[in-house]
Design an enzyme around this catalytic site. Structure first.
Site, PDB file in Angstrom:
ATOM      1  N   HIS A 376      25.106  52.171  17.119  1.00 14.31           N
ATOM      2  CA  HIS A 376      24.269  53.216  16.884  1.00 14.31           C
ATOM      3  C   HIS A 376      24.250  54.244  17.558  1.00 14.31           C
ATOM      4  O   HIS A 376      23.231  54.851  17.835  1.00 14.31           O
ATOM      5  CB  HIS A 376      22.684  51.799  16.600  1.00 14.31           C
ATOM      6  CG  HIS A 376      21.793  52.347  16.294  1.00 14.31           C
ATOM      7  ND1 HIS A 376      20.407  52.708  17.441  1.00 14.31           N
ATOM      8  CD2 HIS A 376      21.330  53.041  15.378  1.00 14.31           C
ATOM      9  CE1 HIS A 376      19.603  53.111  16.584  1.00 14.31           C
ATOM     10  NE2 HIS A 376      20.227  53.245  15.435  1.00 14.31           N
ATOM     11  N   LYS A 378      24.719  58.423  19.465  1.00 14.07           N
ATOM     12  CA  LYS A 378      25.245  59.318  18.990  1.00 14.07           C
ATOM     13  C   LYS A 378      24.900  60.018  20.303  1.00 14.07           C
ATOM     14  O   LYS A 378      23.991  60.295  20.704  1.00 14.07           O
ATOM     15  CB  LYS A 378      23.466  59.568  18.431  1.00 14.07           C
ATOM     16  CG  LYS A 378      23.075  59.174  17.138  1.00 14.07           C
ATOM     17  CD  LYS A 378      21.582  58.179  17.397  1.00 14.07           C
ATOM     18  CE  LYS A 378      21.561  57.621  16.483  1.00 14.07           C
ATOM     19  NZ  LYS A 378      21.919  56.462  15.522  1.00 14.07           N
ATOM     20  N   ASP A 383      33.950  69.595  26.559  1.00 14.02           N
ATOM     21  CA  ASP A 383      34.306  71.372  27.583  1.00 14.02           C
ATOM     22  C   ASP A 383      33.717  72.193  27.676  1.00 14.02           C
ATOM     23  O   ASP A 383      33.439  71.998  26.202  1.00 14.02           O
ATOM     24  CB  ASP A 383      35.910  70.461  28.082  1.00 14.02           C
ATOM     25  CG  ASP A 383      36.797  71.684  26.677  1.00 14.02           C
ATOM     26  OD1 ASP A 383      37.056  72.698  27.431  1.00 14.02           O
ATOM     27  OD2 ASP A 383      36.389  71.296  25.654  1.00 14.02           O
ATOM     28  N   HIS A 717      12.330  59.214  14.063  1.00 11.02           N
ATOM     29  CA  HIS A 717      12.809  58.466  14.265  1.00 11.02           C
ATOM     30  C   HIS A 717      12.954  58.550  15.988  1.00 11.02           C
ATOM     31  O   HIS A 717      14.291  58.135  16.647  1.00 11.02           O
ATOM     32  CB  HIS A 717      13.827  58.622  13.725  1.00 11.02           C
ATOM     33  CG  HIS A 717      14.847  58.384  13.890  1.00 11.02           C
ATOM     34  ND1 HIS A 717      16.280  58.005  14.660  1.00 11.02           N
ATOM     35  CD2 HIS A 717      16.225  57.504  12.711  1.00 11.02           C
ATOM     36  CE1 HIS A 717      17.045  58.161  14.606  1.00 11.02           C
ATOM     37  NE2 HIS A 717      17.065  57.337  13.806  1.00 11.02           N
ATOM     38  N   LYS A 719      13.461  57.931  20.561  1.00  8.55           N
ATOM     39  CA  LYS A 719      13.929  56.995  20.976  1.00  8.55           C
ATOM     40  C   LYS A 719      13.762  57.529  22.505  1.00  8.55           C
ATOM     41  O   LYS A 719      14.235  57.857  23.093  1.00  8.55           O
ATOM     42  CB  LYS A 719      15.589  56.738  20.327  1.00  8.55           C
ATOM     43  CG  LYS A 719      15.327  56.135  19.571  1.00  8.55           C
ATOM     44  CD  LYS A 719      16.040  56.529  18.703  1.00  8.55           C
ATOM     45  CE  LYS A 719      16.379  55.972  17.434  1.00  8.55           C
ATOM     46  NZ  LYS A 719      15.517  55.325  16.622  1.00  8.55           N
ATOM     47  N   ASP A 724       4.341  60.101  33.839  1.00 11.09           N
ATOM     48  CA  ASP A 724       3.921  60.782  35.145  1.00 11.09           C
ATOM     49  C   ASP A 724       4.356  62.674  35.059  1.00 11.09           C
ATOM     50  O   ASP A 724       3.751  62.972  35.702  1.00 11.09           O
ATOM     51  CB  ASP A 724       4.229  60.101  36.416  1.00 11.09           C
ATOM     52  CG  ASP A 724       3.249  58.865  36.124  1.00 11.09           C
ATOM     53  OD1 ASP A 724       2.400  58.452  35.429  1.00 11.09           O
ATOM     54  OD2 ASP A 724       3.180  58.029  37.261  1.00 11.09           O
TER      55      ASP A 724
END
Length: 866
Positions: A376, A378, A383, A717, A719, A724
């Protein structure tokens, strides 16, 4: 033997080796209780410092089995991540110990083969947030398939709460409360350290230049970097309000896919890509609908022809097939076979990587891993130009796969762009519809770019995975393998090494400290030690026949515990801490994140300090909301919410504030949605009134409703988490067991902060890049900015955001179709003043598509839904 099922033991998110954080899942029924009488249940919130030292005089559990089968399986699978004992030539027990609390395993030793007197000397420093009467040490004999329980030791939590270290030799008892064998003992020590005694969490998340980050992880904190934060695949100039930062700087909204396309074009040596899905026809740049910009596949082919090493590592969906010119898309529609065919006769190397089970796993366990779980991550590593005509490594990490359906902007159109920027890129798997009719599923995501030493850790992750995935399997093992696809950077003088890679020094106010985290195990990487005793030095955990990196979970726990003011989360899923639910406690969704947030709020209430948590999730997980798997996930999500709100309510009652305040003054859940009036952009740039080209009788019922209401959820979608306004965590991991366990889906994330923009450094609210990012996300979701939004912990902000989200929900759910300036919706459940979560009156099911909002307990494979 009388069996008394007293607890199920499932692997929690605890520690292993000398690692402070991390755990995994394992289910086991322990059919006896070694104590008599009832013990008081205590809440343990802090860390358990545990040593499992040795056992003596264990019974021989293998004699019967080997006599029965004539020793036909002796030696099979017995050397994988095991240590030889003192009787390596004798067939006897292969012991190991699990440590559990509330039915959740929080630690496991390595297996020692053929030993009745095993010596582990293994240390665990484990975060706990569990209510329990006992901590269990279960001694087991590892078998080829499963294991046998030898006996158990129980330590009452009431004794641990004294703060004293409990240590010594403890008899290992069987189901009758008697020693499993005369003289059988376990040597251990255990001490409970409550949160208030742990200085690590008292100075904030990023408390300055001397911060060490998340301790005990595979990759250390790297200093001297720069980070670019992205919301959505693209942000057009001028579409979001300005956000002003410290030093007179204006926050700059990044253009993720354009930056990635530019990085590909500028690469001279390497382009390495990992993805759950990578789809070659995707266009990364879509300005003015210009077809000359080229597709991802065309860009990569051009670069490979220029001599750039292009490697693409994609999850191999086991349900997709390509044979003799015929192919099937697969259940997940990842286009893996199509992408492989596109690059087949080019110098772009595409490796489809199945999710393999561990070597020592049983057939059933291997089958589960290989059919249910995925790769999963991504990432994209390239370079890039550096000083003095040299090159450096830059890495992109986050939630965006380079595939169809992901390109979107903060406007999140439904219909207007079907003939322009979303032409040939239609995606809506929630019900049957078409690109001609719509609506498309809007897509909201988070991503990042790392420039500096931490980018080399993202590169190391790719190299470890590629070396494992390219290793011959099956009949291919008979051939000599010499895969040299990976460039040896130490042999390329113009590319900077890790030690040279700092892009900023600590005196630079815009410098970052960055750390890379993963969920992954030794079945998916090459480079983890063969000897489990060496796992301690690499900060890896011991599973059964496997080593595990669970540092993403560790990073979440560390950040939440260190939070002083507020937590803002966007995630595709939010469920966990099942050990503290009112039912289904033994489900195995044992990650600590929901409980840690609830306890953080409860502790702030007791201290009478301001604190708030904002959590944005999808309206429902992608797919038909009436389907069994999604209804089951929504049911677990409801259980998680209920547990959190009740924990907060109990704290309000404890301090006598339940009459003045309610749980939603501290914790709120939101989702995203939008509506459009009947207009659509057309290729010449004009806007026309839009009517469906087909008559309603030709459409299915859900499509008719969606076209009539002209509304749809914006799929979250993301994550990510902001704490703070000084710490950000972004990656591929969801907040569920699949993503956080380490032995299920493979994941990667970055966590970072700017040491000059922290509460500790400033003595007041930091206004660095992370503040700008969070405010920019709120501007996207709410449609505007107000001064109250600058202080999310204040009650005025909490109530204002909730008020706006409730107004947005009413507009979204209304019969009249109107344009929505804001997309943030109050999640459609009712939370009363006592923390009870129930259906929102009048909105028991989702608009248009149906399905109970609080879910249903329907029969489906558990591991699919947690």
């Amino acid at each position: 033997m009388a069996y008394h099922p007293v607890y199920n033991e499932t692997m929690s998110m605890g520690g292993g080796s000398s690692n402070e954080f991390g755990q995994w899942l394992d289910k086991q029924l322990v059919p006896f209780d070694t104590s008599s009488g009832s013990l008081r249940v205590e809440l343990l919130h802090g860390n358990l410092d545990i040593w499992v030292k040795e056992a003596k005089h264990l019974p021989n559990m293998d004699g019967f089995h080997n006599t029965l089968v004539g020793g036909m399986f002796f030696g099979l699978g017995r050397r994988n991540h095991k240590v030889d004992g003192e009787n390596s030539s004798k067939i006897t027990s292969d012991p190991y110990v699990t440590v559990s609390i509330s039915g959740a395993v929080i630690g496991r030793t390595f297996v020692i083969s053929n030993s009745e007197n095993p010596v582990w000397m293994q240390h665990f420093d484990v975060p706990v947030a569990h209510s329990a009467a006992k901590v269990h040490f279960v001694v087991k004999d590892s078998d080829i398939i499963g294991s046998q329980i030898i006996g158990a030791v129980e330590i009452p939590t009431e004794q641990l709460c004294s703060g004293n270290r409990i240590e010594g030799l403890f008899p290992i008892l069987n189901s009758r409360g008697k020693p499993c064998k005369q003289g059988a003992v376990l040597s251990l020590s255990i001490q409970y350290i409550p949160m208030e005694r742990m200085r690590l969490y008292q100075k904030g998340v990023g408390f300055g230049v001397e911060c060490v980050g998340v301790p005990g992880t595979y990759f250390p904190l790297r200093k001297g970097g720069r980070v670019t934060l992205y919301q959505d695949a693209h942000v057009d100039d001028g579409t979001l309000p300005s956000v002003h930062l410290d030093g007179g700087i204006q926050y700059r909204h990044g253009k993720c896919w354009e930056d990635m396309a530019d990085a590909i074009r500028r690469a001279r040596r390497l382009i390495y890509i990992t993805g759950w899905s990578v789809f070659h026809p995707v266009r990364l740049v879509r300005r003015n609908n210009d077809p000359t910009q080229g597709t991802l596949g065309e860009l990569l082919k051009v670069k490979s022809q220029e001599g750039v090493r292009v490697l693409v590592l994609v999850w191999d969906d086991p349900t997709s097939r390509s044979l003799l010119g015929f192919s099937t898309k697969g259940l997940m529609n990842t286009s893996d076979e199509e992408t492989r065919r596109f690059f087949k006769h080019s110098s772009v190397q595409v490796l489809l990587c199945p999710r393999y089970g561990g070597k020592g796993h049983s057939f059933i366990k291997k089958s589960e891993v290989e059919t249910i779980y995925t790769h999963h991550q991504k990432t994209m590593i390239v370079d890039a130009e550096a000083a003095q005509n040299r090159r450096k490594i830059v890495a992109f990490v986050g939630g965006l796969d380079l595939c169809n359906g992901r390109f979107d902007t903060p406007k999140h159109p439904l219909f207007r762009t079907l003939k322009t920027i979303h032409k040939d890129d239609f995606h809506n798997p929630n019900f049957v519809t078409t690109a001609d009719d719509g609506p498309r599923e809007p897509w909201h995501d988070l991503h990042s770019k790392i420039d500096g030493p931490a980018a080399y850790d993202v590169l190391a992750n790719f190299e470890e995975r590629w070396m494992k995935a390219s290793k011959p399997r099956g009949i291919g093992r008979l051939r000599t393998s010499s895969d040299d696809s990976l460039l040896r950077l130490d042999r390329i003088p113009d590319i900077m090494g890790l030690s040279e890679a700092s892009s900023a020094n600590d005196n630079d106010p815009e410098s970052w400290h960055v750390q890379v985290f993963r969920s992954i195990d030794s079945s998916s990487v090459k480079g983890f030690p063969k000897d489990p005793k060496e796992a301690t030095g690499r900060n890896l955990l011991c599973g059964k026949n496997i080593l595990i990196d669970m540092s993403i979970h560790a990073a979440y726990v560390k950040a939440i515990r260190s939070a002083q003011h507020f937590i803002y989360i966007e995630n595709q899923y939010f469920l966990g801490s099942s050990f503290n639910w009112d039912s289904n406690k033994n489900l195995g969704a044992n990650n600590l994140i929901p409980m840690e947030i609830a306890l953080k709020i409860a502790n702030k209430i007791r201290a009478r300090e301001k604190f708030a948590a904002y959590i944005v999730i999808p309206m429902w997980p992608e797919g038909a909301p009436t389907s069994n798997p999604i209804q089951r996930i929504l049911y677990w999500q409801h259980k998680t919410m209920q547990m959190m709100y009740q924990t907060i309510y109990k704290a309000l009652v404890e301090v006598g504030l339940d009459g003045q305040l309610e749980p939603q003054d501290f914790l709120n859940f939101f989702c995203l949605g939008t509506r459009e009036v009947g207009t659509r952009e057309v290729p010449d740039g004009t806007v026309s009134v839009y009517n469906s080209p087909r008559k309603p009788p030709q459409l299915n019922a859900a499509q008719v409703q969606a076209l009539k209401s002209r509304r749809f959820m914006i799929y979250v979608h993301s994550k990510g988490m902001v704490v703070d306004d000084e710490f950000v965590l972004i990656g591929s991991a969801n907040i569920n067991q699949r993503s956080l366990e380490g032995t299920r889906d493979t994941e990667i994330a970055m966590g970072g902060y700017q040491p000059h923009h922290s509460w500790a450094k400033k003595g007041s609210r930091p206004r660095g890049q992370i503040f700008g990012y969070r405010m920019s996300l709120w501007a996207e979701h709410l449609g505007f900015l107000e001064q109250e939004f600058e202080e999310p912990e204040n009650m005025e902000c909490v109530r204002r955001v909730r008020q706006l989200s409730e107004l947005n929900w009413r507009q979204y759910a209304a019969e009249e179709v109107t344009e929505m300036p804001g997309h943030l919706l109050k999640y459609p459940v009712q939370v009363d003043r006592t923390g009870k979560v129930s259906s929102l009156p009048g909105y028991e099911t989702f608009p248009d598509l149906g399905g109970k909002i609080i879910g249903s307990f329907l029969v489906v494979e558990e591991n699919l839904t947690i």
